[in-house]
Design a protein around this motif. Structure first.
Motif, PDB file in Angstrom:
ATOM      1  N   GLU A  37       0.877  -1.165   0.000  1.00 59.52           N
ATOM      2  CA  GLU A  37       0.000   0.000   0.000  1.00 59.52           C
ATOM      3  C   GLU A  37       0.916   1.218   0.000  1.00 59.52           C
ATOM      4  OE1 GLU A  37      -3.258   0.153  -0.097  1.00 59.52           O
ATOM      5  OE2 GLU A  37      -3.760  -1.982   0.135  1.00 59.52           O
ATOM      6  N   THR A  38       0.967   1.912  -1.097  1.00 57.37           N
ATOM      7  CA  THR A  38       1.896   3.036  -1.216  1.00 57.37           C
ATOM      8  C   THR A  38       1.155   4.362  -1.250  1.00 57.37           C
ATOM      9  OG1 THR A  38       1.888   3.027  -3.621  1.00 57.37           O
ATOM     10  CG2 THR A  38       3.474   1.598  -2.525  1.00 57.37           C
ATOM     11  N   GLY A  39       1.805   5.366  -0.750  1.00 57.78           N
ATOM     12  CA  GLY A  39       1.298   6.730  -0.850  1.00 57.78           C
ATOM     13  C   GLY A  39       2.432   7.604  -1.315  1.00 57.78           C
ATOM     14  N   ALA A  40       2.370   8.849  -0.981  1.00 59.14           N
ATOM     15  CA  ALA A  40       3.462   9.739  -1.344  1.00 59.14           C
ATOM     16  C   ALA A  40       4.656   9.460  -0.461  1.00 59.14           C
ATOM     17  CB  ALA A  40       3.005  11.182  -1.190  1.00 59.14           C
ATOM     18  N   ALA A  41       5.832   9.856  -0.940  1.00 62.63           N
ATOM     19  CA  ALA A  41       7.051   9.693  -0.149  1.00 62.63           C
ATOM     20  C   ALA A  41       7.238  10.874   0.783  1.00 62.63           C
ATOM     21  CB  ALA A  41       8.245   9.558  -1.088  1.00 62.63           C
ATOM     22  N   PHE A  42       6.125  11.587   1.073  1.00 60.63           N
ATOM     23  CA  PHE A  42       6.209  12.762   1.929  1.00 60.63           C
ATOM     24  C   PHE A  42       4.916  12.894   2.727  1.00 60.63           C
ATOM     25  CE2 PHE A  42       4.794  13.957  -2.326  1.00 60.63           C
ATOM     26  CZ  PHE A  42       3.549  14.516  -2.065  1.00 60.63           C
ATOM     27  N   SER A  43       4.957  13.704   3.739  1.00 62.28           N
ATOM     28  CA  SER A  43       3.761  14.014   4.529  1.00 62.28           C
ATOM     29  C   SER A  43       3.873  15.444   5.021  1.00 62.28           C
ATOM     30  CB  SER A  43       3.625  13.052   5.718  1.00 62.28           C
ATOM     31  OG  SER A  43       4.723  13.189   6.600  1.00 62.28           O
ATOM     32  N   GLY A  44       2.728  16.052   5.327  1.00 60.66           N
ATOM     33  CA  GLY A  44       2.735  17.435   5.806  1.00 60.66           C
ATOM     34  C   GLY A  44       2.939  18.462   4.720  1.00 60.66           C
ATOM     35  N   VAL A  45       2.657  18.070   3.461  1.00 58.10           N
ATOM     36  CA  VAL A  45       2.805  18.986   2.327  1.00 58.10           C
ATOM     37  C   VAL A  45       1.406  19.320   1.800  1.00 58.10           C
ATOM     38  CG1 VAL A  45       3.842  19.357   0.062  1.00 58.10           C
ATOM     39  CG2 VAL A  45       5.023  17.941   1.755  1.00 58.10           C
ATOM     40  N   TYR A  46       1.120  20.648   1.604  1.00 61.50           N
ATOM     41  CA  TYR A  46      -0.216  21.087   1.225  1.00 61.50           C
ATOM     42  C   TYR A  46      -0.146  22.011   0.019  1.00 61.50           C
ATOM     43  CZ  TYR A  46      -1.346  19.145   5.764  1.00 61.50           C
ATOM     44  OH  TYR A  46      -1.488  18.284   6.816  1.00 61.50           O
ATOM     45  N   THR A  47      -1.271  22.172  -0.626  1.00 60.98           N
ATOM     46  CA  THR A  47      -1.334  23.084  -1.767  1.00 60.98           C
ATOM     47  C   THR A  47      -1.402  24.525  -1.260  1.00 60.98           C
ATOM     48  OG1 THR A  47      -3.751  22.891  -1.817  1.00 60.98           O
ATOM     49  CG2 THR A  47      -2.493  21.372  -3.194  1.00 60.98           C
ATOM     50  N   GLY A  48      -0.617  25.395  -1.875  1.00 52.03           N
ATOM     51  CA  GLY A  48      -0.583  26.790  -1.442  1.00 52.03           C
ATOM     52  C   GLY A  48      -0.470  27.737  -2.626  1.00 52.03           C
ATOM     53  N   GLN A  49      -0.511  29.052  -2.336  1.00 53.24           N
ATOM     54  CA  GLN A  49      -0.416  30.075  -3.394  1.00 53.24           C
ATOM     55  C   GLN A  49       0.509  31.191  -2.929  1.00 53.24           C
ATOM     56  OE1 GLN A  49      -4.044  32.186  -4.391  1.00 53.24           O
ATOM     57  NE2 GLN A  49      -3.363  32.444  -6.513  1.00 53.24           N
ATOM     58  N   VAL A  50       1.374  31.616  -3.830  1.00 49.58           N
ATOM     59  CA  VAL A  50       2.278  32.728  -3.520  1.00 49.58           C
ATOM     60  C   VAL A  50       1.484  34.034  -3.596  1.00 49.58           C
ATOM     61  CG1 VAL A  50       4.382  33.936  -4.181  1.00 49.58           C
ATOM     62  CG2 VAL A  50       4.231  31.448  -4.479  1.00 49.58           C
ATOM     63  N   VAL A  51       1.346  34.727  -2.450  1.00 49.33           N
ATOM     64  CA  VAL A  51       0.602  35.999  -2.432  1.00 49.33           C
ATOM     65  C   VAL A  51       1.542  37.204  -2.413  1.00 49.33           C
ATOM     66  CG1 VAL A  51      -1.421  34.966  -1.348  1.00 49.33           C
ATOM     67  CG2 VAL A  51       0.393  35.907   0.093  1.00 49.33           C
ATOM     68  N   GLU A  52       2.824  36.944  -2.110  1.00 45.74           N
ATOM     69  CA  GLU A  52       3.798  38.032  -2.142  1.00 45.74           C
ATOM     70  C   GLU A  52       5.182  37.452  -2.367  1.00 45.74           C
ATOM     71  OE1 GLU A  52       5.400  40.531   1.375  1.00 45.74           O
ATOM     72  OE2 GLU A  52       3.736  41.731   0.545  1.00 45.74           O
ATOM     73  N   LYS A  53       5.989  38.140  -3.178  1.00 48.83           N
ATOM     74  CA  LYS A  53       7.358  37.700  -3.479  1.00 48.83           C
ATOM     75  C   LYS A  53       8.242  38.935  -3.554  1.00 48.83           C
ATOM     76  CE  LYS A  53      10.122  35.691  -7.227  1.00 48.83           C
ATOM     77  NZ  LYS A  53      10.101  35.143  -8.609  1.00 48.83           N
ATOM     78  N   ILE A  54       9.176  39.061  -2.601  1.00 50.28           N
ATOM     79  CA  ILE A  54      10.078  40.213  -2.582  1.00 50.28           C
ATOM     80  C   ILE A  54      11.514  39.710  -2.445  1.00 50.28           C
ATOM     81  CG2 ILE A  54       8.362  41.781  -1.600  1.00 50.28           C
ATOM     82  CD1 ILE A  54       9.718  41.399   1.109  1.00 50.28           C
TER      83      ILE A  54
END
Length: 825
Positions: A37-54
């Motif tokens: 039974e396999t899943g991702a090789a990671f955990s605690g990773v979520y989809t996000g959006q960059v709202v500011e980049k400086i």
């Protein structure tokens, strides 16, 4: 072979109940060795959006980003604000959707994300690239998600990375099942459900120069390579593979590399067709044309393969070569100097089929087993190669932006013709003991890829006869009986009603040898041993590691097409296989091991066409018979426990005149001297028993002491007796006397008992050794005292003290004269 159910389900409806599905595969001949039974090789990773980049104030290449991860937004003090994350990637912009690893997330490589400061700025996580998540090889920037990606979702769930991977044992006669296409066909036939064409929706678009103007192919012998095709894809851009491709390659057990290599591996796993992509410009000559020749390797020729190893080739190996050098090991692995790299712009794509025998010998002699060689060894169908090459070329062009050149160079020296067979339904039903309609037979065979038509009655001679053309991808369908097996396994052998054989006046019984073997099983089981079964194939080094004579009753039988290098000969002894089982158990925490096996051993003889087979019984004992308890301690098994098992066998089979003779180091170097003996019956050697030498135990990675024995079953059958000697219950009482003899260390119990029985005559009814004592001060150096309980008895009268004393005195005197023994006072 590893099969992703997620991938497989895109072509055929896979049952939801994995256990029932695996059980059904087992029943139809495809063994399931494991389910992951396999899943991702990671955990605690979520989809996000960059709202500011400086830009980072203290770095010329880093940025400070504010990232929105939905409800999971918290700042350094736990307040609901977008996360501040310092990032060094260059390929993203404000508004991009990206994967975000929060503090505490686990990434491949045993990496845990922590709150940190980078150049003086707080970072509350990490914006991730595909490589950091184990989803590809892209190291140039972040993994950019689609614009419509919801925020705050678990990335593994969003990408659908969970899967069930079946580890299947594909038998050598079923090369068609070494692909997703073949497994989809198999599952469709098992459940009688439709199967989607795995190649559906892909068309080949060609353009530019003709392939024939760019590539010339020649094959020295059809026996080396029946068919070789070549295509050219120009102006490719080598780079990371898309997510769907990387995911499928990883699910099949391979590592994603780049879009070209992954495409060739994808076709291998999907269609079962090994491919090789050459950098065209590295195999072409100065005129821009590639001259490809399939030939036998020159003796001592060198080739550095893709794994970076320089290989020394022999003349029984096949290579792909240009006029000046070998560039690939046919069917096994490509050459390093013509591999596809990031700067490659033109591809020469090879799709071929090579000799199974040559491929097998090459891969085993070089110790180089690959996914390609495994399929070529079992035979790759030559009939469909051009279509598979077209499919692969189209996929590479799509992934790389390249152009497939016009036409295909195709050299086909030896074509596989479909086998035409007859299926007699009445004969099948009679032979298999089950009624299957002709309609069901036809349906099963068609689902397996056969062409089925009703045969004319005048030609076939009976009704219900089918004319069947077996597909070329099923080389195992050669005879009518092979079709019977296919129909029966998919109809379900569990649906065959049990019946007794017909006939009158037949009385079934076991033969004498079968009775002896049954008694052996019962006796060994009662002695605490468990039956096991090990491979009849063995490593040619097993006997040497055991320190056993490497020539046992003949030379080893070598396999022409071994499964692997460690199973390349037929076993000459069962003991090495049992020692491998001991090592496996001990390495998994099982200390108490008592195993036995009855099976064949093999030896070749000069002048004999077939090897000689002999049935042997072997056993091993390690640890103790029981665990330590409140009322007893565990006692370590030793030589006498093994000897006791053999004595139990001799007693149950009523083998006469059993004796044990000590073996020295020269006779049995694999056993410990002083703890080794051979078992004889009336002078005939039955077998041996002893403790495995510590060096031999170490070579098998086992923990000594280990007691082992091996007996010749044929000798046991000949020595066993149906009738046992019987004795009347004695009417007159015995007289018991004890005597202790002081003898030299080299005098054995067997020797003393022989002397006592000879001297005691008919009156001496029983001898029992009850004590062995050594003390240099009391009995002398190099001496031992052996104390016996003797019983004197007559069958026709009560013995007088004078008779007993006379017989006992004679016994003591003769033992002393024969062995130098002295009676201990």
């Amino acid at each position: 072979m590893k099969v992703s159910l997620k991938w497989l389900s895109t072509y055929v409806a896979v049952p939801d109940n994995t256990k029932e599905f695996c059980d059904r595969l087992d029943l139809t001949g495809t063994g399931v060795e494991g389910v992951d039974e396999t899943g991702a090789a990671f955990s605690g990773v979520y989809t996000g959006q960059v709202v500011e980049k400086i830009p980072h104030p203290n770095s010329d290449h880093m940025f400070i980003t504010q990232v929105n991860v939905g409800l999971r937004n918290v700042d350094a003090d736990g307040n609901p604000e977008p996360l501040q994350i310092v990032c060094g990637a260059q390929n993203f912009y404000k508004g991009d959707k990206i994967p975000v690893a929060l503090v505490g997330a686990k990434l491949p490589g045993d990496i845990t994300i922590k709150k940190s400061k980078l150049r003086g700025q707080v970072s509350m996580g990490m914006n991730c690239s595909a490589r950091e998540l184990g989803l590809g090889e892209d190291v140039d920037g972040l993994y950019i998600l689609p614009e419509n990606t919801p925020l705050g979702l678990d990335l593994a769930q969003y990408l659908g990375l969970s899967d069930r991977i079946l580890d299947l044992e594909i038998t050598p006669n079923r090369p068609d099942c070494l692909s997703m296409e073949g497994m989809a066909r198999e599952v469709g036939a098992m459940y009688r459900i439709p199967v989607t064409d795995v190649r559906e929706g892909r068309t080949l678009k060609e353009g530019g120069q003709a392939t024939a103007d760019m590539v010339e192919v020649s094959i020295d012998e059809a026996s080396l390579c029946p068919r070789y095709t070549a295509r050219v894809i120009r102006n490719v851009k080598v780079g990371p593979s898309p997510q769907w491709l990387a995911e499928r390659i990883a699910a099949a057990g391979a590592r994603p590399i780049n879009n070209v290599v992954d495409a060739t591996n994808y076709v291998l796993f999907l269609l079962g067709q090994p491919l090789h992509a050459f950098d065209f410009n590295k195999v072409a000559d100065a005129s821009g044309k590639a001259h490809i020749r399939v030939r036998a390797a020159a003796e001592g020729e060198k080739l550095t393969t893709l794994d970076g190893e320089e290989r020394t080739l022999t003349s029984d190996m096949t290579v792909i070569a240009t006029p000046d050098r070998a560039v690939a090991l046919a069917g096994v692995m490509g050459g390093l100097d013509t591999e596809v790299v990031d700067t490659t712009c033109d591809i020469l794509l090879e799709a071929a089929t090579f000799s199974p025998a040559h491929t097998s010998r090459t891969s085993r002699n070089l110790g180089l087993i690959s996914e390609s060689s495994m399929r070529y060894e079992r035979r790759v169908d030559d009939v469909d190669i051009d279509k598979r090459a077209d499919f692969a070329a189209s996929l590479i062009a799509e992934l790389t932006g390249g152009t497939v050149c016009r036409g295909l160079v195709d050299v086909w020296l030896e074509k596989t013709e479909p086998v035409q067979l007859t299926f007699r339904t009445k004969r099948f039903c009679s032979m298999m003991g089950v009624e299957v309609s002709i309609e069901e037979v036809s349906d099963i065979l068609r689902r397996l890829g056969c062409t089925v038509e009703a045969a004319e009655t005048e030609t076939s001679g009976e009704e219900g006869t089918l004319s069947v053309v077996a597909p070329t991808f099923r080389p195992d369908l050669e005879r009518e009986i092979d079709l019977y097996e296919e129909v029966l396994r998919l109809h379900g052998m569990e649906n065959v009603p049990p019946t007794l054989p017909g006939g009158r006046g037949r009385v079934g019984k076991r033969s004498w040898s079968e009775q002896v073997v049954a008694t052996l099983h019962h006796t060994l089981s009662a002695s605490g041993l468990n039956e096991t079964m090990t491979y009849s194939f063995a490593s040619p080094d097993d006997l040497a590691r055991l320190r056993m004579n490497t020539v046992i009753d003949g030379e080893p039988v070598e396999l022409i097409n071994p499964i692997n290098a460690d199973q390349s000969v037929m076993r000459q002894s069962i003991v090495p296989g049992l020692l491998h089982s001991v090592a496996y158990n001990q390495n998994h925490g099982v200390a108490n091991i008592q195993l036995y096996e009855i099976g064949n051993v093999f030896a070749a003889h000069e002048g004999r066409k077939l090897p000689r087979q002999r049935v042997k019984l072997a056993g091993v004992l390690a640890g103790s018979l029981h665990e330590t308890g409140w009322n007893r301690h565990a006692v370590e098994l030793n030589f006498f426990d093994g000897k006791g098992v053999l004595e139990n066998i001799a007693r149950e089979l009523a083998i006469p005149k059993i004796r044990f003779r000590a073996l020295d180091e020269q006779a049995a170097s694999f056993l410990q001297t002083g703890r080794a003996a051979e078992m004889l019956s009336a002078g005939t050697v039955i077998g041996w028993v002893g403790e495995i030498h510590p060096l031999a135990a170490q070579a098998f990675e086992t923990q000594a002491p280990i007691v082992a024995f091996e007996l010749d079953v044929d000798a046991l059958v000949k020595s066993a007796r149906i009738e046992r000697e019987t004795y009347e219950v004695p009417e007159f009482p015995p007289v018991s006397l004890d005597v202790a003899f002081v003898v030299d260390e080299d005098v054995t119990n067997e020797r003393l008992e022989q002397c006592m029985r000879s001297a005691g005559g008919k009156l001496l009814s029983n001898i029992r050794l009850f004590d062995v004592y050594r003390d240099e001060e009391r009995i002398g150096a190099g001496k031992k005292s052996m104390a016996y309980a003797l019983e004197y008895q007559s069958l026709d009268h009560t013995l007088t003290s004078e008779e007993v004393e006379k017989a006992h005195s004679r016994l003591v005197k003769k033992v002393g004269n024969a062995t130098g023994a002295e009676v201990r006072g």
